[in-house]
Design an enzyme around this catalytic site. Structure first.
Site, mmCIF file in Angstrom:
data_model
loop_
_atom_site.group_PDB
_atom_site.id
_atom_site.type_symbol
_atom_site.label_atom_id
_atom_site.label_comp_id
_atom_site.label_asym_id
_atom_site.label_seq_id
_atom_site.Cartn_x
_atom_site.Cartn_y
_atom_site.Cartn_z
ATOM 1 N N SER A 91 -11.921 -9.519 7.518
ATOM 2 C CA SER A 91 -12.287 -8.728 6.204
ATOM 3 C C SER A 91 -12.999 -7.610 6.568
ATOM 4 C CB SER A 91 -13.244 -9.619 5.512
ATOM 5 O OG SER A 91 -14.068 -8.935 4.420
ATOM 6 N N ASP A 97 8.776 -20.904 -13.215
ATOM 7 C CA ASP A 97 7.753 -21.716 -13.956
ATOM 8 C C ASP A 97 6.361 -21.181 -14.007
ATOM 9 O OD1 ASP A 97 9.804 -23.169 -14.654
ATOM 10 O OD2 ASP A 97 9.410 -24.847 -13.498
ATOM 11 N N ASP A 146 -11.277 -7.514 -9.175
ATOM 12 C CA ASP A 146 -10.058 -7.028 -8.717
ATOM 13 C C ASP A 146 -9.299 -6.090 -9.482
ATOM 14 O OD1 ASP A 146 -9.973 -8.221 -6.164
ATOM 15 O OD2 ASP A 146 -9.095 -10.131 -6.804
ATOM 16 N N LYS A 193 -10.783 -18.146 -4.860
ATOM 17 C CA LYS A 193 -11.198 -17.524 -5.987
ATOM 18 C C LYS A 193 -11.137 -18.714 -7.362
ATOM 19 C CE LYS A 193 -10.004 -13.127 -4.353
ATOM 20 N NZ LYS A 193 -9.030 -11.933 -4.651
HETATM 21 P P1 NDP Z 1 -1.572 -16.609 -3.672
HETATM 22 O O1 NDP Z 1 -1.376 -17.365 -2.430
HETATM 23 O O2 NDP Z 1 -2.588 -17.058 -4.827
HETATM 24 O O3 NDP Z 1 -0.129 -16.085 -4.330
HETATM 25 C C1 NDP Z 1 0.897 -15.980 -3.573
HETATM 26 C C2 NDP Z 1 2.016 -15.201 -4.306
HETATM 27 O O4 NDP Z 1 2.977 -14.680 -3.653
HETATM 28 C C3 NDP Z 1 2.905 -16.491 -5.438
HETATM 29 O O5 NDP Z 1 3.161 -15.813 -6.351
HETATM 30 C C4 NDP Z 1 3.856 -16.586 -4.455
HETATM 31 O O6 NDP Z 1 5.147 -16.968 -5.247
HETATM 32 C C5 NDP Z 1 4.402 -15.117 -3.739
HETATM 33 N N1 NDP Z 1 4.988 -15.145 -2.507
HETATM 34 C C6 NDP Z 1 4.605 -15.452 -1.365
HETATM 35 N N2 NDP Z 1 5.504 -15.335 -0.378
HETATM 36 C C7 NDP Z 1 6.558 -14.486 -0.989
HETATM 37 C C8 NDP Z 1 7.861 -14.127 -0.830
HETATM 38 N N3 NDP Z 1 8.290 -14.126 0.505
HETATM 39 N N4 NDP Z 1 8.792 -13.349 -1.599
HETATM 40 C C9 NDP Z 1 8.259 -13.552 -3.012
HETATM 41 N N5 NDP Z 1 7.155 -14.091 -3.321
HETATM 42 C C10 NDP Z 1 6.302 -14.436 -2.635
HETATM 43 O O7 NDP Z 1 -2.107 -15.123 -3.149
HETATM 44 P P2 NDP Z 1 -2.897 -14.070 -3.835
HETATM 45 O O8 NDP Z 1 -2.165 -13.848 -4.971
HETATM 46 O O9 NDP Z 1 -4.211 -14.389 -3.660
HETATM 47 O O10 NDP Z 1 -2.728 -12.906 -2.844
HETATM 48 C C11 NDP Z 1 -1.396 -12.178 -2.957
HETATM 49 C C12 NDP Z 1 -1.758 -10.850 -2.117
HETATM 50 O O11 NDP Z 1 -2.746 -9.945 -2.588
HETATM 51 C C13 NDP Z 1 -2.209 -11.182 -0.592
HETATM 52 O O12 NDP Z 1 -1.250 -10.419 0.348
HETATM 53 C C14 NDP Z 1 -3.597 -10.264 -0.464
HETATM 54 O O13 NDP Z 1 -3.943 -10.083 0.610
HETATM 55 C C15 NDP Z 1 -3.361 -9.316 -1.498
HETATM 56 N N6 NDP Z 1 -4.657 -9.030 -2.217
HETATM 57 C C16 NDP Z 1 -5.073 -7.557 -2.119
HETATM 58 C C17 NDP Z 1 -6.258 -7.114 -2.696
HETATM 59 C C18 NDP Z 1 -6.806 -5.812 -2.395
HETATM 60 O O14 NDP Z 1 -7.892 -5.496 -2.601
HETATM 61 N N7 NDP Z 1 -6.050 -4.929 -1.951
HETATM 62 C C19 NDP Z 1 -7.327 -8.148 -3.335
HETATM 63 C C20 NDP Z 1 -6.635 -9.156 -3.749
HETATM 64 C C21 NDP Z 1 -5.321 -9.663 -3.051
HETATM 65 P P3 NDP Z 1 5.515 -18.667 -5.418
HETATM 66 O O15 NDP Z 1 4.661 -18.947 -6.525
HETATM 67 O O16 NDP Z 1 7.042 -18.470 -5.861
HETATM 68 O O17 NDP Z 1 5.334 -19.071 -4.202
#
Ligand code: NDP
Length: 268
Positions: free
Chosen positions: A15, A154, A102, A66
């Site tokens: 971090s 979904d 965020d 979170k």
């Molecule tokens: P979650 O684990 O909650 O969600 C992951 C999401 O990514 C789901 O919608 C999942 O889809 C999708 N996903 C994962 N792999 C793939 C793929 N190969 N192709 C398509 N969709 C995919 O993670 P978060 O939402 O917490 O975090 C997401 C990203 O955002 C992270 O990389 C994090 O570092 C970044 N982030 C950056 C911040 C910043 O300040 N810059 C702040 C917060 C987050 P499915 O439901 O279909 O599995």
């Protein structure tokens, strides 16, 4: 006396939040400490209880806690209630108060740093996880119309149902995006962590479209794809990271730090 803050995650050693908050504190002459604390996956609540009992003033919460942080809060800001996720906790009089910065961080980066106003813009938000939930409310507030695309459709539909009362929003599979164009495409999936590209059809970008990847610190497959598709405005999530931290710092310390020098230093 020095006020104590921390970021709680698992893992958390990567971090940049300690570096960012220490820079804010130096800039605004606030007497605070800020450290990274890794909580066991089944030990988030007990870690927070320890911090409260030791007199910490607040903390940031990152992956994967979170949603759990949201459950713990006695009081929530409107944007945290809407997101069902919390990334900023304030400990006050033994109570735990929750906010989600965020979305404000993303909006500040897009509108102020990148000079891209979202009013009446068509935004494609990819992902339906914690990050997408955290930012969608603020995108509505900025006046954007939003399509949420997710691999698991979904989940996109469920998210759209939750947020439909706030503005114009539709759920979509990736395939069903074919033939559409967007002003702003935001990658809020974790695909970039695995160096993967969500299954986007071609032709979604106009030359002036903004491609924004919340991931930072590397040239991601999504940003490479966007450039190959003719997008000329590309941004990673470093600005969002610093802006969401500034919003949290402001909640805790009631002083707003200047983010530009901190973003510039991290980019070096
Ligand atoms: P979650 O684990 O909650 O969600 C992951 C999401 O990514 C789901 O919608 C999942 O889809 C999708 N996903 C994962 N792999 C793939 C793929 N190969 N192709 C398509 N969709 C995919 O993670 P978060 O939402 O917490 O975090 C997401 C990203 O955002 C992270 O990389 C994090 O570092 C970044 N982030 C950056 C911040 C910043 O300040 N810059 C702040 C917060 C987050 P499915 O439901 O279909 O599995």
């Amino acid at each position: 006396m020095t006020d104590q803050y921390a970021v709680i995650g698992h893992p958390v050693s990567h971090s940049k939040s300690p570096q960012i908050h220490q820079a804010f504190a130096a800039q605004t002459q606030q007497d605070i400490s800020y450290e990274a604390i890794e909580a066991p996956l089944d030990g988030f609540k007990s870690t927070i209880e320890r911090l409260v009992s030791e007199g910490y003033k607040g903390c940031n919460v990152t992956v994967p806690f979170k949603f759990e942080a949201f459950q713990l809060c006695k009081q929530l800001s409107g944007r945290a209630s809407a997101a069902h996720a919390v990334n900023t906790l304030l400990f006050r009089d033994g109570q735990i108060l929750g906010d989600n910065t965020d979305g404000a961080g993303l909006l500040a980066d897009i509108e102020q740093n990148l000079h891209c106003k979202l009013l009446f813009k068509k935004v494609l938000l990819m992902g339906a996880g914690g990050a997408a939930h955290g930012v969608i409310w603020q995108l509505f507030n900025a006046g954007a119309s939003i399509v949420v695309a997710n691999r698991n459709v979904d989940k996109a539909q469920q998210m759209v149902a939750e947020f439909a009362p706030y503005g114009t929003v539709f759920a979509s599979s990736y395939e069903a995006l074919a033939g559409k164009k967007f002003d702003v495409i935001i990658n809020a999936t974790s695909s970039s962590l695995a160096d993967e590209l969500p299954p986007l059809p071609e032709g979604l970008f106009a030359p002036e479209s903004l491609a924004y990847d919340m991931m930072y610190g590397r040239q991601t497959p999504f940003l490479k794809f966007a450039a190959a598709q003719g997008a000329t405005r590309l941004a990673d999530g470093l600005g969002m990271l610093v802006e969401q931290a500034a919003e949290a710092f402001c909640k805790w310390r009631e002083v707003r730090p200047d983010t530009a020098p901190v973003i510039a230093r991290l980019r070096e």
